[in-house]
Design a protein around this motif. Structure first.
Motif, PDB file in Angstrom:
ATOM      1  N   ALA A 105       0.820  -1.214   0.076  1.00 15.39           N
ATOM      2  CA  ALA A 105      -0.067   0.021   0.031  1.00 15.39           C
ATOM      3  C   ALA A 105       0.940   1.166   0.079  1.00 15.39           C
ATOM      4  O   ALA A 105       0.444   2.118  -0.612  1.00 15.39           O
ATOM      5  N   LEU A 106       1.863   1.217   0.711  1.00 10.57           N
ATOM      6  CA  LEU A 106       2.938   2.456   0.824  1.00 10.57           C
ATOM      7  C   LEU A 106       3.579   2.508  -0.489  1.00 10.57           C
ATOM      8  O   LEU A 106       3.775   3.673  -0.828  1.00 10.57           O
ATOM      9  N   GLU A 107       4.048   1.457  -1.221  1.00  8.78           N
ATOM     10  CA  GLU A 107       4.611   1.430  -2.434  1.00  8.78           C
ATOM     11  C   GLU A 107       3.678   2.182  -3.544  1.00  8.78           C
ATOM     12  O   GLU A 107       4.363   2.740  -4.392  1.00  8.78           O
ATOM     13  N   ASN A 108       2.406   1.855  -3.451  1.00  9.77           N
ATOM     14  CA  ASN A 108       1.465   2.386  -4.431  1.00  9.77           C
ATOM     15  C   ASN A 108       0.891   3.805  -4.104  1.00  9.77           C
ATOM     16  O   ASN A 108      -0.068   3.963  -4.714  1.00  9.77           O
ATOM     17  N   GLU A 109       1.577   4.178  -3.043  1.00 11.52           N
ATOM     18  CA  GLU A 109       0.995   5.624  -2.434  1.00 11.52           C
ATOM     19  C   GLU A 109      -0.180   5.634  -2.250  1.00 11.52           C
ATOM     20  O   GLU A 109      -1.121   6.655  -2.565  1.00 11.52           O
ATOM     21  N   GLU A 110      -0.905   4.539  -1.635  1.00  7.26           N
ATOM     22  CA  GLU A 110      -2.381   4.621  -0.954  1.00  7.26           C
ATOM     23  C   GLU A 110      -2.190   5.090   0.415  1.00  7.26           C
ATOM     24  O   GLU A 110      -1.025   5.188   0.988  1.00  7.26           O
ATOM     25  N   GLU A 111      -3.469   5.564   0.849  1.00 13.02           N
ATOM     26  CA  GLU A 111      -3.325   6.254   2.313  1.00 13.02           C
ATOM     27  C   GLU A 111      -3.549   5.224   3.487  1.00 13.02           C
ATOM     28  O   GLU A 111      -4.470   4.387   3.374  1.00 13.02           O
ATOM     29  N   VAL A 112      -2.712   5.194   4.181  1.00 14.82           N
ATOM     30  CA  VAL A 112      -2.727   4.232   5.257  1.00 14.82           C
ATOM     31  C   VAL A 112      -2.601   5.135   6.581  1.00 14.82           C
ATOM     32  O   VAL A 112      -1.701   6.056   6.851  1.00 14.82           O
ATOM     33  N   TYR A 113      -3.453   4.548   7.475  1.00 19.01           N
ATOM     34  CA  TYR A 113      -3.790   5.367   8.703  1.00 19.01           C
ATOM     35  C   TYR A 113      -3.910   4.328   9.864  1.00 19.01           C
ATOM     36  O   TYR A 113      -4.329   3.001   9.583  1.00 19.01           O
ATOM     37  N   TRP A 114      -3.497   4.727  11.044  1.00 18.03           N
ATOM     38  CA  TRP A 114      -4.088   4.037  12.411  1.00 18.03           C
ATOM     39  C   TRP A 114      -5.602   4.447  12.535  1.00 18.03           C
ATOM     40  O   TRP A 114      -5.804   5.176  12.472  1.00 18.03           O
TER      41      TRP A 114
END
Length: 390
Positions: A110-119
């Protein structure tokens, strides 16, 4: 281009009305009297029939007015084909190190695809790298995190542990249907808990998670001392029939488990409050059972019951589960830990209530243009119709 109320397009069948009226008037004909009419023979003085060409423009204007009216009511929505919205994929992680390690690969993708990741915390804290997994101190608040999800989100992935204790609320309101990723880690087994009232041991939480009498061999047990002041209640603005069933439920709890509930005359002196109006003051030292209301964003000490607590309206009263619900919420409020059990995917999916479709929240963006065209056509039709006397 799309119609937000496509069912109203059936109104286009009304186009046949001005056409039928126009044909009927042409068939009926019109008698024109003039001075030398009596000199004509009977064959020459016949009534003129047929559709007159000068009325076609009026007919077309009336048809166009009906079309514009139907399009206006159908909420015509036009989206530019030149701008294609990029998908926005959100990933919400429960603040659990074991869960994050289990889905570390998905997180990296997800981080490599520049998607938004949150706690999934109250601040919707972003996860920008794998190093953020080592940070602690995040408080799990799923509903607060869901409320902060952007309305432009196209996909939502939730990473949750399959634990009933981790998900405190019964239901969650989500902006769109989430894709669930459940942790497979084993649940932590809590030790035996003993409930004591003013220092006197009364009950224990058995292996099945239910209240039971004190056994002889407790071993290492954690004692939870409950003050007698917790067992006070106040019946506020509820109906007389609700008072009867609430009192009966508390009496049933007292008979089975020995908890002695005492009614107080004022809300300030009671811990359990039964009322029909949510409290205006946010006090955490009381637990409120609010009947005949419903709310998603509940406080931990505010229990909303959608029906009146009487036999006619409440399924809890009809099924006899009202004492169980009161006792469960009371013990949770008092700090008694509930036995942790895993949740299935189906049980979790049923806890998420999806908001209405975004398309229904749109408004036709061509309404002003259609209204202007309708006004112009109406004025032209009235002018020509009055000029021709039809």
């Amino acid at each position: 281009m799309q119609f937000l109320q496509p069912i109203l397009l059936w109104g286009l069948l009304g186009i046949s009305i001005p056409i039928l009226i126009h044909l009927w008037q042409g068939k009926k004909g019109q008698v024109i009297h003039w001075a030398a009419m009596h000199w004509l023979s009977e064959q020459e003085s016949s009534v003129a029939k047929g559709v007159r060409l000068e009325n076609f423009l009026v007919l077309l204007l009336r048809i166009l007015m009906l079309i514009l009216l139907v399009l206006l009511l159908s909420q015509l929505y036009f989206s530019s084909t030149n701008t294609i919205a990029e998908p926005r994929i959100f990933h919400l992680f429960q603040p659990d190190m074991q869960l994050a390690e289990e889905y570390k690969f998905e997180l990296q993708q997800a981080l490599e695809n520049e998607e938004e990741v949150y706690w999934a915390d109250e601040n919707l804290t972003p996860i920008e790298s794998l190093e953020d997994l080592e940070e602690g101190g995040k408080v799990f608040d799923l509903q607060a995190a869901l409320d902060k999800i952007s309305p432009d989100a196209t996909s939502l992935n939730l990473y949750l542990s399959n634990s009933v204790n981790a998900l405190k609320s019964d239901f969650y309101l989500s902006p769109l249907k989430p894709n669930l990723f459940l942790g497979s880690a084993e649940l932590l087994k809590s030790g035996t808990q003993v409930i004591s009232i003013d220092g006197v041991k009364a009950l224990e939480i058995g292996e099945n998670g239910l209240l039971d009498s004190i056994s002889d061999a407790l071993g290492e047990a954690s004692v939870i001392n409950l003050d007698k002041a917790l067992f006070t209640y106040f019946l506020g603005e509820i109906t007389d029939s609700e008072r009867v069933f609430v009192q009966a439920s508390l009496d049933a709890i007292t008979e089975v488990y020995g908890f002695d509930f005492v009614e107080e005359e004022s809300m300030e002196d009671a811990t359990l409050i039964f009322t029909a109006n949510p409290p205006k003051v946010d006090t955490l030292d009381k637990i409120y059972f609010v009947s005949d209301t419903f709310s998603f964003a509940e406080r931990s000490n505010l229990i909303s019951l959608s029906d009146q607590l009487d036999f006619e309206h409440s399924e809890l009263v009809q099924s006899g589960k009202l004492p169980e619900v009161i006792l469960e919420r009371f013990l949770d409020f008092s700090g008694v830990e509930k036995k942790d059990v895993p949740l299935s995917r189906g049980q979790l999916e049923n806890r998420f209530l999806v908001e209405s479709e975004r398309a229904q929240e749109k408004r036709g963006n061509l309404n002003l243009l259609l209204l202007g065209l309708f006004t112009v056509c109406f004025a032209a039709e009235r002018f020509l119709a009055n000029r021709q006397g039809i």
